[in-house]
Design a protein around this motif. Structure first.
Motif, short mmCIF file in Angstrom:
data_model
loop_
_atom_site.label_atom_id
_atom_site.label_comp_id
_atom_site.label_asym_id
_atom_site.label_seq_id
_atom_site.Cartn_x
_atom_site.Cartn_y
_atom_site.Cartn_z
N ASP A 198 38.66 46.21 39.35
CA ASP A 198 37.89 45.48 38.35
C ASP A 198 36.39 45.64 38.61
O ASP A 198 35.90 45.34 39.69
N LEU B 23 38.72 42.07 27.21
CA LEU B 23 38.58 42.11 28.66
C LEU B 23 39.85 42.55 29.37
O LEU B 23 39.79 43.07 30.47
N TRP B 24 41.02 42.29 28.76
CA TRP B 24 42.29 42.65 29.39
C TRP B 24 43.17 43.35 28.38
O TRP B 24 42.93 43.30 27.18
N PHE C 62 33.64 44.13 37.36
CA PHE C 62 32.88 42.90 37.59
C PHE C 62 33.14 42.34 38.98
O PHE C 62 32.21 42.01 39.72
N ALA D 37 29.22 41.66 31.90
CA ALA D 37 28.98 40.83 33.08
C ALA D 37 27.50 40.83 33.45
O ALA D 37 26.94 39.79 33.81
N GLU E 277 33.47 45.81 30.57
CA GLU E 277 33.35 44.58 31.33
C GLU E 277 32.05 44.49 32.12
O GLU E 277 31.43 43.43 32.18
#
Length: 431
Positions: A319, A87-88, A321, A62, A58
């Motif tokens: 997270d 991403l998830w 990002f 980003a 990620e």
């Protein structure tokens, strides 16, 4: 074999995904590959690949997005939704294609390197937080103030463009139709009703932002209010706003941490979108501190984003990002953990309401405001900062829509030893 970049990128992506490419790719050499009619991921420069190679996942993506080396043509929400498997965590019930083995991943990395060219990693974009982890332990007074300043001192004019006239930076409360301003006013009023505010009550708003909650409570319910924030820009804006409305004699704004607030008792405390900054290490201290500041029978309304619980909570990771570009040091907890911490601090939890879908609607309105005023937003900040906010808010909207995260209002009471909570048997007007 073709030397065009896009078909090679598409082939690499399909191997990594274990299935067909869900979007179209356009590379720096103007070549394209992928399904017709799908949103287009534009790879403007080879540097984007180098960022991803040096920081896979990620954060690398980003950095390329913030630097303008990656972009999307077409609907951003559709593109992000189709890339969600990267991403998830994917839906555990969905069929999975086998991912490449480690040896195959190494081969794929070499193929990416051939496209990227073996040059040193580009430096992170200037919008990224640098060195905030070096400023001592998590959630000290100094470090929290720096983190809040990074997020909120972007500029009041920028926030005004995104948030609209309400200047409320938290989930609105929607009905069918209506404007963002209507929905934010409805949310503030919902909080006031849950707190049972009345003429002469003393209200503390923790993380008061630009003063919207304290101003609404003073104007509509006749309270005396104190708002605290760690952002000097927010405080200056809120003070002017309150003075212009003629409420300076009833509302005080302080640049102050919740740990430095000791002038209770208050009749009610609101904490709207602030507790995400507290951190798991400090949450018990936060809850106990607010409990001490309330009079017996006083109420707390804690409005907070929640994540889904994990089978092994030790696997929770912040997270990358969000930590680097949006909310340094922010942490999300499951709503059950929040309720448990409040009860351990001595509160009686009386009501919990999920507003998950409401936040998705709110974020989509904020994104629309940003896109409509894009040129002004870029002029007010930087192109990179505007790109951070567009990606962050659009991805967050999808996270709420897909039930990856939620947001909850928890009403708690400092119930006295007599057991009289002060709440009526029925709660009219709460929904």
């Amino acid at each position: 074999m073709t030397h065009a970049a896009a078909p090679r990128l598409a082939a690499l992506a399909e191997e990594l995904l274990g299935g067909p490419l869900p979007i179209r790719i356009r590379a720096w050499d103007r070549s394209e590959a992928g399904p017709e009619g799908a949103p287009v991921l534009v790879v403007r420069h080879r540097r984007a690949l180098r960022r991803i190679l040096w920081r896979p996942g990620e954060l690398g993506l980003a950095r390329a997005w913030v630097a303008g080396e990656l972009d999307v043509e077409g609907d951003l929400y559709t593109a992000l939704d189709r890339l969600a498997g990267l991403l998830w965590d994917r839906d555990p019930d969905a069929p999975r294609s086998p991912r490449p083995r480690p040896a195959r991943l190494a081969t794929l990395a070499h193929r990416v390197l051939a496209l990227a060219r073996p040059l040193p990693p580009p430096p992170p974009p200037p919008e990224e937080v640098r060195g905030h982890r070096a400023r001592g332990p998590l959630h000290t007074l100094r470090r929290d103030k720096a983190a809040v300043s990074h997020h909120y001192d972007v500029g009041n004019d920028f926030y005004s463009l995104v948030l609209g006239p309400s200047m409320v930076y938290s989930c609105a409360y929607w009905d069918d139709g209506g404007t963002l301003e209507d929905a934010q006013t409805a949310k503030l009023d919902l909080v006031c009703r849950k707190l049972g505010l009345k003429e002469g009550d003393r209200l503390l708003d923790v993380g008061c932002g630009w003063g919207s909650m304290v101003l609404h409570a003073a104007r509509e319910y006749g309270v005396r209010a104190v708002g605290i924030t760690l952002s000097a820009e927010q405080a200056a804006y809120a003070r002017k706003r309150i003075a212009d409305a003629g409420f300076s004699d009833r509302v005080e704004i302080r640049v102050q941490d919740y740990r430095e607030t000791a002038d209770g008792p208050y009749d009610a405390i609101s904490s709207i979108g602030m507790a995400e900054h507290v951190g798991s290490q400090r949450y018990g201290e936060y809850a106990r501190g607010l409990h001490r500041l309330l009079r017996p029978g006083g109420r707390l309304l804690n409005h907070q984003i929640a994540r889904r619980p994990l089978a092994d909570e030790d696997e929770y990771a912040i997270d990358e990002f969000i930590d680097a570009y949006v909310f340094p040091d922010g942490e999300l907890s499951p709503v059950g953990t929040t309720v448990d911490q409040l009860e351990r601090a001595g509160f009686e939890v009386r009501d919990t309401q999920s507003l998950r879908e409401h936040y998705a609607l709110t974020l989509r309105r904020w994104v629309a405001n940003l896109e409509a005023g894009w040129a002004k937003a870029v002029a007010l900040t930087t192109p990179g900062r505007a790109r951070v906010w567009r990606l962050y808010m659009a991805a967050s909207a999808l996270s709420f829509e897909r039930n990856r995260i939620g947001v909850n209002q928890v009403l708690a009471v400092r119930t006295p030893a007599s057991g009289d909570s002060g709440l009526p048997l029925r709660q009219p007007g709460w929904r």
